[in-house]
Design an enzyme around this catalytic site. Sequence first.
Site, PDB file in Angstrom:
ATOM      1  CG  ASP A  99      -2.353  -0.260   0.906  1.00 12.61           C
ATOM      2  OD1 ASP A  99      -2.684  -0.956   0.094  1.00 12.61           O
ATOM      3  OD2 ASP A  99      -3.227   0.333   1.423  1.00 12.61           O
ATOM      4  CG  ASP A 201      -5.660   4.992   0.848  1.00 18.95           C
ATOM      5  OD1 ASP A 201      -6.231   4.104   1.027  1.00 18.95           O
ATOM      6  OD2 ASP A 201      -5.688   5.970   1.699  1.00 18.95           O
ATOM      7  CD  GLU A 264      -9.239   2.967  -1.597  1.00 20.89           C
ATOM      8  OE1 GLU A 264      -9.912   2.365  -0.956  1.00 20.89           O
ATOM      9  OE2 GLU A 264      -8.422   3.757  -1.190  1.00 20.89           O
ATOM     10  CG  HIS A 325      -8.854  -2.569   3.861  1.00 25.28           C
ATOM     11  ND1 HIS A 325      -8.516  -2.561   2.442  1.00 25.28           N
ATOM     12  CD2 HIS A 325      -8.690  -1.128   4.215  1.00 25.28           C
ATOM     13  CE1 HIS A 325      -8.328  -1.126   2.157  1.00 25.28           C
ATOM     14  NE2 HIS A 325      -8.255  -0.559   3.124  1.00 25.28           N
ATOM     15  CG  ASP A 326     -11.810   0.458   3.182  1.00 22.97           C
ATOM     16  OD1 ASP A 326     -11.477   0.521   4.400  1.00 22.97           O
ATOM     17  OD2 ASP A 326     -11.225   1.390   2.551  1.00 22.97           O
TER      18      ASP A 326
END
Length: 530
Positions: A99, A201, A264, A325-326
Amino acid sequence: MPENTWWKRGIVYQIYPRSFQDSNGDGIGDLEGIRRRLDHLAWLGVDAVWLSPFYPSPMADFGYDVADYCGVDPIFGSLDDFDRLIGEVHGRGLKLIVDFVPNHTSDQHEWFRESRSSRDNPKRDWYIWHDPAPGGGPPNNWNSNFGGPGWTFDEATGQYYYHAFLKEQPDLNWRNPKVRAAMHDVLRFWLRRGVDGFRVDVIWHLMKDEGFRDNPPNPAYQADQPDINRTLQIHSTDQPEVHGVIAGMRRVLDEFDDRVLIGEIYLPLDRLVTYYGENLSGAHLPFNFQLIHMAWRAGDIAALVEEYEGAIPPGGWPNWVLGNHDQTRIAARVGEAQARVAAMLLLTLRGTPTMYYGDELGIGRVEIPPDAVQDPWERNEPGLGFGRDPQRTPMQWDDSPSAGFTTGRPWLPLTPDHGTRNVAAMREDPGSILTLYRRLIELRRRHLALSVGDYVGAHADGQVFAYERRFGQERLLVALNFSHAAQTVPLPEGVAGAQVLLSTLASGEPAIHGQELALRPDEGVVLALD
């Protein structure tokens, strides 16, 4: 880009480091734990590992508030642990993606400490500072994605700083060339250590409207929605200048061989595909999250696939994601039976699939008692159902009290059925969803039609979505029953026969009667067409 490029043919597996494997008994996963579990990934058959943040951080947002971009938080280990991990990842023929969190830092990062120390500090313009509005108050109506205003007043210097997320996560000013240069050096630091790419991100957040105009109100806002939905984020995100920023990152990656840039991006398809960049100079893979938010109906999914295939620029490569993860886990969204159909969809569509750890076990929604809540978003806006803890619970390895994840107390609860929903038990069960995932991955690896072949829509109605994958003379038909009732699917015209390669159901065989395939409830099938 050649068809045999690893990130085109391969399968990406996302690991949330806090939750994969704890090696020291503190109840939190770490890099050494991941290293110890690499055999699972090799057995499963994935090609690349993507790690969520492991950098030094106060953990206000569990690592997405970075205090040092070139280190490892002691919770997760050390740089030596990272080097050992990447060496073993590569030793198994896998790739490692990490990330990159460039939109904001922690408020404890030395850059921000300097920036807020005075208005004339050299790093003042590394962040987004603004005078109060006339009459006082925040400069505009931009909200935080975690609830409340996106601006925090700094008493010492008399200005507000902008944070798209928590107040502990001030946004960097990507209009400043010194910020870009510093962040490019961060990329090079990890590239020189051998990482094979980055997932960036909130990449669509990196540039903001230069005039700081108010966002317009959202006419569709409802009271049960998060605070961020009150306005349309047309000035605080997705600005035209962001594509130049991404092209700059891409040029850094292109200094090294065979690396991948993933972005993302939560945007509609017509905006999403612009992130491939002019002449494909942007992200190799702008993350396509459409399946996460789409109604789970055959016709809707078929229409989405057709629209996406038609929107990708020439030479661009598609990708698909079921969860991360979100986002609520796929088994929690569609149920355990349809989670098997979803697995077949993910691993047979054209493009790079990204799996999320634990989905291969069919982990659904894990209830988090109020006193166990960790997620800052849930704490800020409780009860709306947007808390992210349920999709971050520990990986379940065996039937021991903590499921083999830790010798201590896990930082989040396990599923109530972790005694049977675990890797050790499901590896031995030929009918488990874990076995299905492994068989699907092996099928994808064996047939070029699935990994790099063309997509041809074949059939869609309210219950069934069927499509072909073709490479050379090979034709495979994927037929997915999105309903809990039996359905029939016409075989393509001119097909003399068909052979069942794989069903999502553990027992029995789907039936072929003449030019029709009979699908059982909640069944997906891959056929080889003659």
